[in-house]
Design an enzyme around this catalytic site. Structure first.
Site, PDB file in Angstrom:
ATOM      1  N   GLY A 354       0.529  -1.337   0.087  1.00 24.27           N
ATOM      2  CA  GLY A 354      -0.162  -0.035   0.002  1.00 24.27           C
ATOM      3  C   GLY A 354       0.452   1.085   0.153  1.00 24.27           C
ATOM      4  O   GLY A 354       2.444   0.802  -0.018  1.00 24.27           O
ATOM      5  N   GLY A 357       3.721   0.867   2.689  1.00 27.65           N
ATOM      6  CA  GLY A 357       4.720  -0.094   3.039  1.00 27.65           C
ATOM      7  C   GLY A 357       4.199  -1.585   2.130  1.00 27.65           C
ATOM      8  O   GLY A 357       2.748  -1.605   2.201  1.00 27.65           O
ATOM      9  N   LYS A 374       2.942  -4.510   8.716  1.00 28.32           N
ATOM     10  CA  LYS A 374       3.329  -3.720   7.715  1.00 28.32           C
ATOM     11  C   LYS A 374       4.990  -2.522   7.697  1.00 28.32           C
ATOM     12  O   LYS A 374       5.309  -2.749   9.217  1.00 28.32           O
ATOM     13  CB  LYS A 374       1.768  -3.165   7.974  1.00 28.32           C
ATOM     14  CG  LYS A 374       2.151  -1.737   6.928  1.00 28.32           C
ATOM     15  CD  LYS A 374       0.805  -1.471   7.269  1.00 28.32           C
ATOM     16  CE  LYS A 374       0.522  -0.770   6.127  1.00 28.32           C
ATOM     17  NZ  LYS A 374      -0.954  -0.787   6.017  1.00 28.32           N
ATOM     18  N   ASP A 471      -8.224   7.178   6.506  1.00 29.06           N
ATOM     19  CA  ASP A 471      -8.002   6.464   5.580  1.00 29.06           C
ATOM     20  C   ASP A 471      -8.743   5.764   4.843  1.00 29.06           C
ATOM     21  O   ASP A 471      -8.469   3.925   5.253  1.00 29.06           O
ATOM     22  CB  ASP A 471      -6.657   5.771   4.792  1.00 29.06           C
ATOM     23  CG  ASP A 471      -5.593   6.000   3.450  1.00 29.06           C
ATOM     24  OD1 ASP A 471      -7.129   6.232   3.172  1.00 29.06           O
ATOM     25  OD2 ASP A 471      -4.881   5.181   3.757  1.00 29.06           O
TER      26      ASP A 471
HETATM   27  N1  LIG Z   1      -4.483  -7.656   8.638  1.00 27.38           N
HETATM   28  C1  LIG Z   1      -3.569  -8.025   7.778  1.00 27.38           C
HETATM   29  N2  LIG Z   1      -4.436  -9.197   6.744  1.00 27.38           N
HETATM   30  C2  LIG Z   1      -4.094  -9.569   5.867  1.00 27.38           C
HETATM   31  N3  LIG Z   1      -3.971  -9.051   5.125  1.00 27.38           N
HETATM   32  C3  LIG Z   1      -3.642  -7.633   5.401  1.00 27.38           C
HETATM   33  C4  LIG Z   1      -4.020  -7.212   6.661  1.00 27.38           C
HETATM   34  N4  LIG Z   1      -3.576  -6.045   5.904  1.00 27.38           N
HETATM   35  C5  LIG Z   1      -2.389  -5.524   4.479  1.00 27.38           C
HETATM   36  N5  LIG Z   1      -3.153  -6.197   4.054  1.00 27.38           N
HETATM   37  C6  LIG Z   1      -3.461  -6.786   2.826  1.00 27.38           C
HETATM   38  O1  LIG Z   1      -1.732  -5.592   2.200  1.00 27.38           O
HETATM   39  C7  LIG Z   1      -2.490  -5.586   1.145  1.00 27.38           C
HETATM   40  C8  LIG Z   1      -1.840  -3.914   2.123  1.00 27.38           C
HETATM   41  O2  LIG Z   1      -2.127  -3.639   2.482  1.00 27.38           O
HETATM   42  P1  LIG Z   1      -1.960  -1.826   3.095  1.00 27.38           P
HETATM   43  O3  LIG Z   1      -2.645  -1.962   4.539  1.00 27.38           O
HETATM   44  O4  LIG Z   1      -0.428  -1.617   3.464  1.00 27.38           O
HETATM   45  O5  LIG Z   1      -2.270  -1.218   1.845  1.00 27.38           O
HETATM   46  P2  LIG Z   1      -3.614  -0.182   1.487  1.00 27.38           P
HETATM   47  O6  LIG Z   1      -4.700  -0.576   2.460  1.00 27.38           O
HETATM   48  O7  LIG Z   1      -3.836  -0.888   0.263  1.00 27.38           O
HETATM   49  O8  LIG Z   1      -3.175   0.839   1.223  1.00 27.38           O
HETATM   50  P3  LIG Z   1      -2.371   2.054   2.251  1.00 27.38           P
HETATM   51  O9  LIG Z   1      -1.483   2.362   3.016  1.00 27.38           O
HETATM   52  O10 LIG Z   1      -2.406   3.333   1.731  1.00 27.38           O
HETATM   53  O11 LIG Z   1      -3.515   1.911   2.798  1.00 27.38           O
HETATM   54  C9  LIG Z   1      -4.053  -5.525   1.486  1.00 27.38           C
HETATM   55  O12 LIG Z   1      -4.818  -4.885   0.307  1.00 27.38           O
HETATM   56  C10 LIG Z   1      -3.911  -6.901   1.854  1.00 27.38           C
HETATM   57  O13 LIG Z   1      -4.264  -7.471   0.662  1.00 27.38           O
END
Ligand SMILES: Nc1ncnc2c1ncn2[C@@H]1O[C@H](COP(=O)(O)OP(=O)(O)OP(=O)(O)O)[C@@H](O)[C@H]1O
Ligand SMILES: *[C@@H]1O[C@H](CO)[C@@H](O)[C@H](O)[C@H]1NC(C)=O
Ligand SMILES: *[C@@H]1O[C@H](CO)[C@@H](O)[C@H](O)[C@H]1NC(C)=O
Ligand SMILES: *[C@@H]1O[C@H](CO)[C@@H](O)[C@H](O)[C@H]1NC(C)=O
Ligand SMILES: *[C@@H]1O[C@H](CO)[C@@H](O)[C@H](O)[C@H]1NC(C)=O
Ligand SMILES: *[C@@H]1O[C@H](CO)[C@@H](O)[C@H](O)[C@H]1NC(C)=O
Length: 662
Positions: A354, A357, A374, A471
């Site tokens: 995301g 990171g 993360k 967000d």
């Molecule tokens: N707790 C979790 N359990 C399972 N998968 C997760 C979890 N957190 C994140 N992910 C996976 O990792 C991906 C990236 O998460 P992340 O929150 O970093 O990105 P984002 O939400 O797309 O962007 P941003 O960082 O701008 O919020 C998510 O789309 C999800 O598929």
């Protein structure tokens, strides 16, 4: 004749001996307290051994009877008979390999300073070798094969006259008295051996015999060569030993020595000789000379490797930890655990990436708990304390529609946040998947929507302080194993708020989810979350991204598109076609209208989350949207710079004051 002086032999079984013209003999049983003339590496060991070379490579050593001898009765007479016997031993650090050897020598001088070591045995040099003016006679015990001197092998006995090229040589060995069969001897076996050199003045015959120490002198000599030494030796002459080492670590010892003119050399009582260093000690020196260096080198390498490994380990697992963090101790994860949990942050464990990171799947080593780690890169230390405090405080928030934050870890330029693992991934994967992939049915979508509303309500109103998510979007909505929607990433946007200069307010969030007043003022509030939630509602119902580019690269804003259909009274046409018409129309229309209400540019029109929950639960009827209220274009608002909600609000003439959150 007065050449043969009494030789004082005192202790260590040394015997008084005299040599005279009539054949007074010389006898050394060991060399303690003797007055040999020595040079080079030659020395007398404390045990009485004459050590000609000491194991140092490419060296030479000499030991001579100090006084000159006369080999002739009269000045122009023939060299008379003489007899020599000596016991020697050769030791080496290397099994069955020594260089180069030793020689008994009769020479006009004790000065061999210009002779060379190695194959020259300390006897001559490249220029002098073979020169008749050398006037030396030598018997070499050579353990190296020197091609240039036409050596027969690397274990031979040879007679040398002025030249290292032997006039006669033979492989070391002896003829057994009984069988007359030849018995091999290995000069460098490490065992002491005895050599006899007999010269018959009448017959001009040189006999050389060698035998193991325990053997009597064999009857048949190893070498018998007729050569008139009267043509070789000068008057007077010195008797002694010369020895040299080459590239191989070798030690050449003489244990005992007897000499006599015109008669057999006195018999050496081998039981009275000093002992060669025990072979157990030599192997120890082998140990020291071979295994020790190897061992030392190995241990240095191993230690170096360990140090490098430890350093790498330290670097690999290095963390940033400050004093103020101790209070957050229980929420702190060790980097090592996270490293192992994610198998070293391998790419195969990446769940997604995301704006902040990459997210890795991991299994905590201790608890075997599935987690999502993360990795957030951050540069600024500013605000980190507040942020961590918030992370930890957020970590205490427990709600079934929020992704549990388990803890954090901090490294240089990097923050790791550990969350509960959501086995069904993020919602956007179901909304914007390929046509054939499974999507969510309406009931599931509505369930997720209600869940997220409940989670957001908890953050805004039920938790001990107001937490603004900042967000909200489909990719931050995760689905647990029971397909419950859970809001993730809350509070994280604060990291960027803290990290950036307050003067230049940087807006965090995602295009299409940003409330207009957030863009203009940079100030997040619960109602900016409500705005994003409204967009999320439309997103889930329509299965469309909040802002999409059509084929002509025109921006299409979801809110505007839904609004357009609402005005035309064709709201149901906006519902996701992937549902194929299977959905609850009332619920869908409720959600769409609520979405429009929440995503209203005017904060005062937006309901708070408490109301949102009531609308969704049908505890409260959704207020009818008026066309006046809904006469806006999000695209225009987004494109307009310096948008001011108050101006817009008053210009349209609706709304009175801002309905604040808490
Ligand atoms: N707790 C979790 N359990 C399972 N998968 C997760 C979890 N957190 C994140 N992910 C996976 O990792 C991906 C990236 O998460 P992340 O929150 O970093 O990105 P984002 O939400 O797309 O962007 P941003 O960082 O701008 O919020 C998510 O789309 C999800 O598929
Ligand atoms: C040893 O020999 C040298 C000559 O080589 C002589 O000068 C010296 O006196 C001798 N010493 C003894 C103790 O015999
Ligand atoms: C040995 O001989 C060399 C020349 O070959 C000479 O320089 C040296 O002085 C001599 N050494 C002794 C001790 O006589
Ligand atoms: C002696 O040595 C020679 C070569 O070095 C070898 O051929 C021979 O077999 C040996 N003989 C014995 C009895 O070891
Ligand atoms: C040398 O050995 C031969 C036998 O091979 C013997 O006849 C002769 O007498 C010996 N000479 C001396 C000087 O010992
Ligand atoms: C050598 O010794 C023998 C007796 O053993 C004697 O007859 C002879 O004269 C001696 N020779 C010399 C040169 O001294």
């Amino acid at each position: 004749m007065k050449f043969f002086l009494p030789c004082l032999l005192v202790s260590f079984g040394l015997h008084l001996a005299t040599i005279s013209a009539d054949g007074n003999p010389l006898l050394y049983l060991g060399f303690s307290s003797t007055n040999l003339s020595m040079d080079g590496t030659a020395t007398i060991t404390p045990s009485g051994l004459l050590e000609l070379t000491n194991g140092i490579v490419n060296r030479k050593g000499h030991a001579f009877y100090p006084d000159p001898l006369s080999f002739r009765k009269s000045h122009n007479g023939k060299v008379q008979s003489f007899s020599v016997s000596f016991v020697f031993g050769i030791r080496s650090s290397y099994l069955s390999m020594t260089q180069h050897g030793l020689a008994f020598v009769v020479a006009p001088s004790k000065n061999f300073s210009d002779a060379l070591a190695n194959q020259y045995l300390g006897l001559t040099n490249t220029v002098k070798n073979g020169n008749p003016k050398n006037h030396f006679f030598a018997v070499e015990l050579d353990t190296a094969l020197s091609i240039e001197f036409k050596d027969i092998d690397a274990n031979h006995v040879g007679i040398n006259i002025n030249d290292l090229n032997s006039i006669e040589s033979s492989s070391a060995g002896y003829y057994d008295d009984k069988s007359d069969s030849f018995q091999n001897l290995s000069l460098n076996s490490g065992d002491a051996m005895q050599v006899w050199v007999d010269y018959g003045g009448e017959a001009k015959q040189i006999n050389v015999t060698i035998a193991p120490l325990e053997k009597e002198k064999p009857v048949r000599p190893l070498i018998s060569k007729t050569h008139d030494l009267s043509m070789v030796l000068q008057e007077p002459a010195y008797i002694g030993f010369s020895s040299s080492t080459g590239a191989v670590n070798s030690r050449h010892y003489v244990l005992g020595w007897s000499f006599s003119m015109n008669r057999s050399a006195p018999k050496i009582d081998t039981t009275k000789l000093p002992k060669l260093p025990p072979k157990g000690q030599k192997p120890q020196s082998k140990l020291l000379d071979i295994i020790l260096p190897i061992g030392t080198a190995t241990s240095i390498i191993v230690m170096g490797a360990i140090i490098i490994l430890l350093l790498r380990r330290r670097l690999r697992y290095a963390e940033l930890k400050e004093d103020w963090e101790t209070e957050f101790g229980p929420h702190r994860f060790s980097y090592k655990d996270l490293y192992h949990a994610t198998e070293g942050f391998q790419n195969k464990n990446i769940l997604g990436a995301g704006g902040f990171g990459k997210v890795y799947k991991g299994i905590l080593p201790s608890s075997k708990l599935n987690v999502a780690v993360k990795r957030v890169s951050h540069e600024s230390r500013q605000g980190m304390k507040e942020f961590i405090a918030e992370v930890v405080s957020i970590g205490r928030i427990r709600h079934r529609n929020l992704v549990q934050l388990l803890g954090y870890c901090r490294r240089k330029g990097e923050l790791l946040l550990v969350y509960d693992y959501m086995s069904n991934g993020s919602l956007d994967n179901y909304l914007y998947c390929e046509e054939n992939n499974p999507t969510l049915n309406w009931a599931q979508r509505f369930w997720v929507i209600k869940g997220i509303a409940s989670g957001l309500l908890y953050l805004h109103e039920k938790w001990e302080k107001v937490v603004i998510h900042r967000d909200i979007k489909a990719s931050n909505v995760l689905l647990d194993s029971e397909m419950n929607g859970r809001l993730g990433d809350f509070g994280l946007a604060r990291l960027y708020d803290h990290g950036t200069d307050l003067q230049t307010t940087h807006v965090v969030g995602t295009m299409g989810y940003l409330a207009p007043e957030l863009v203009s003022t940079g100030k997040a509030s619960p109602l900016t979350d409500v705005f994003a939630f409204g967009t999320f509602l439309l997103e889930v119902t329509c299965g469309k991204r909040p802002v999409s580019n059509d084929t002509d690269y025109n921006q299409e804003v979801l809110v505007d598109w839904v609004l357009e259909h609402w005005r035309k009274g064709s709201l149901t046409e906006t519902v996701d076609t992937r549902l194929r018409g299977y959905y609850n129309v009332d619920e869908a229309c409720l959600v769409l209208k609520l979405g429009l209400l929440c995503s209203h540019p005017f904060t005062n029109v937006r309901p708070n989350m408490h109301k949102v929950m009531q609308y969704l639960d049908c505890d409260l009827p959704l207020p009818e949207l008026t066309h006046a209220e809904m006469s806006f274009s999000m695209l225009t608002l987004m494109q307009g710079e310096g948008f001011d909600p108050y101006t817009l609000s008053s210009s349209i003439g609706t709304g009175s004051g801002i309905s604040g959150g808490r």
